[in-house]
Design an enzyme around this catalytic site. Structure first.
Site, PDB file in Angstrom:
ATOM      1  N   GLU A 101       0.799  -1.226   0.000  1.00 27.62           N
ATOM      2  CA  GLU A 101       0.000   0.000   0.000  1.00 27.62           C
ATOM      3  C   GLU A 101       0.836   1.282   0.000  1.00 27.62           C
ATOM      4  O   GLU A 101       0.355   2.336   0.405  1.00 27.62           O
ATOM      5  CB  GLU A 101      -0.951  -0.005   1.202  1.00 27.62           C
ATOM      6  CG  GLU A 101      -1.991  -1.110   1.123  1.00 27.62           C
ATOM      7  CD  GLU A 101      -3.127  -0.872   2.101  1.00 27.62           C
ATOM      8  OE1 GLU A 101      -4.219  -0.505   1.651  1.00 27.62           O
ATOM      9  OE2 GLU A 101      -2.896  -1.045   3.315  1.00 27.62           O
ATOM     10  N   HIS A 120      -0.725   5.527   7.684  1.00 25.11           N
ATOM     11  CA  HIS A 120      -1.841   4.657   7.296  1.00 25.11           C
ATOM     12  C   HIS A 120      -1.979   3.567   8.342  1.00 25.11           C
ATOM     13  O   HIS A 120      -0.991   2.932   8.705  1.00 25.11           O
ATOM     14  CB  HIS A 120      -1.601   4.020   5.932  1.00 25.11           C
ATOM     15  CG  HIS A 120      -2.584   2.919   5.655  1.00 25.11           C
ATOM     16  ND1 HIS A 120      -3.938   3.149   5.575  1.00 25.11           N
ATOM     17  CD2 HIS A 120      -2.421   1.578   5.497  1.00 25.11           C
ATOM     18  CE1 HIS A 120      -4.558   2.003   5.366  1.00 25.11           C
ATOM     19  NE2 HIS A 120      -3.663   1.028   5.318  1.00 25.11           N
ATOM     20  N   HIS A 122      -4.842   0.587  10.541  1.00 27.68           N
ATOM     21  CA  HIS A 122      -6.086  -0.172  10.661  1.00 27.68           C
ATOM     22  C   HIS A 122      -6.600  -0.013  12.093  1.00 27.68           C
ATOM     23  O   HIS A 122      -7.167  -0.935  12.656  1.00 27.68           O
ATOM     24  CB  HIS A 122      -5.852  -1.656  10.340  1.00 27.68           C
ATOM     25  CG  HIS A 122      -5.178  -1.886   9.022  1.00 27.68           C
ATOM     26  ND1 HIS A 122      -4.511  -3.046   8.726  1.00 27.68           N
ATOM     27  CD2 HIS A 122      -5.082  -1.099   7.921  1.00 27.68           C
ATOM     28  CE1 HIS A 122      -4.009  -2.956   7.492  1.00 27.68           C
ATOM     29  NE2 HIS A 122      -4.337  -1.792   6.990  1.00 27.68           N
ATOM     30  N   HIS A 192     -11.623  -0.973   6.339  1.00 30.22           N
ATOM     31  CA  HIS A 192     -10.166  -1.087   6.244  1.00 30.22           C
ATOM     32  C   HIS A 192      -9.452  -0.316   7.358  1.00 30.22           C
ATOM     33  O   HIS A 192      -8.811  -0.922   8.208  1.00 30.22           O
ATOM     34  CB  HIS A 192      -9.762  -0.588   4.843  1.00 30.22           C
ATOM     35  CG  HIS A 192      -8.299  -0.649   4.549  1.00 30.22           C
ATOM     36  ND1 HIS A 192      -7.802  -0.401   3.286  1.00 30.22           N
ATOM     37  CD2 HIS A 192      -7.220  -0.898   5.321  1.00 30.22           C
ATOM     38  CE1 HIS A 192      -6.475  -0.509   3.310  1.00 30.22           C
ATOM     39  NE2 HIS A 192      -6.105  -0.808   4.527  1.00 30.22           N
TER      40      HIS A 192
HETATM   41 MN    MN Z   1      -4.063  -1.025   4.986  1.00 31.11          MN
END
Ligand code: MN
Length: 258
Positions: A101, A120, A122, A192
């Site tokens: 990603e 980024h 979760h 996500h």
């Molecule tokens: Mn991710």
């Protein structure tokens, strides 16, 4: 079985990508230490676990960014940091695996020249706000005025169809995510997680931590009744005032993970 990597070269494990281009000069070792500490802080505060990542724009080239190789954030050391072009191609991975990603980072740096660092994650506390119709993550206290009045939610189905693995696997999805982020500081990703931006590693870490805390508080408050959210003016004023205290949080958190 022969696996194919992102660059279409066979025989290498998934997420090993051939280097291309030249590095814009080595970043200062202090910056690499700061990025490593940021990874450990995000892990300590449960923003990331085995997954998730933080990057910083390259100090010598706005067309490059620095991001760890494919590994758990808590284990990142300065030697694990790889330089990437904004299109997600590594410059000096030298055969080490890279995050699938990474396009989240490159495309946001391309669309948002003001952004210097991207997280980024979760983070579990924020996920409910991306999956319930009509729910919205909104600032409930002075520590998260940076959220602004409404946090956008990225719907990958609008860009990748009904059967993706929900990951931002290519530049097109990264661009779509960046466009959904627009000029906000946080974008939720349905089913996500979330992506948070800042003008420094310290600011993106601060925002990522307090995005998660705000989500926890908002869920708790919701059980008590109607929530009195910050106004647009309170968001702006609190952002400026608490935002100037980012170093205080950073200094504490850095010592905790040293
Ligand atoms: Mn991710």
């Amino acid at each position: 079985m022969c696996e194919q990597n992102d660059a279409g070269v066979t025989g290498l494990p998934v997420s090993v990508v051939v280097d291309s281009g030249s590095a814009p000069g080595a970043p200062d070792s202090d910056l690499l230490e700061e990025l490593s500490a940021a990874n450990r802080i995000l892990a300590r505060y449960r923003v990331v676990d085995a997954f998730g990542h933080i990057s910083v724009r390259h100090p010598h080239s706005s067309d490059h960014f620095l991001l760890a190789r494919n590994m758990a954030p808590a284990q990142v050391k300065p030697a694990d940091v790889v330089t990437f072009s904004l299109d997600g191609t590594p410059v000096d991975a030298a055969g080490r695996g890279v995050y699938l990603e990474r396009f989240i980072h490159g495309e946001i740096y391309r669309l948002r020249p003001d952004v210097q660092s991207v997280v980024h994650s979760h983070a579990p506390a924020v996920v409910p706000f991306g999956i319930v119709e009509g729910a919205a993550l909104r600032p409930v206290w002075h520590m998260s005025g940076f959220l602004g009045l409404k946090t956008p939610v990225f719907e990958i189905r609008h860009h990748g169809g009904e059967a993706t693995d929900l990951l931002i696997r290519d530049r097109a999805l990264g661009t779509a995510l960046g466009e959904c982020l627009a000029d906000n500081n946080v974008v939720l990703m349905r089913g996500h997680g979330a992506t948070v931006v800042g003008d420094s590693i310290r600011q993106s870490v601060y925002r990522a931590v307090f995005t998660q805390v705000n989500a926890e508080l908002q869920l708790q408050a919701h059980q008590l009744g109607e929530i009195n959210f910050l106004t647009a003016g309170e968001c702006e004023t609190a952002s400026l005032s608490v935002g100037s205290q980012v170093d205080r949080a950073w200094n504490l958190w850095k010592e905790e993970v040293s």
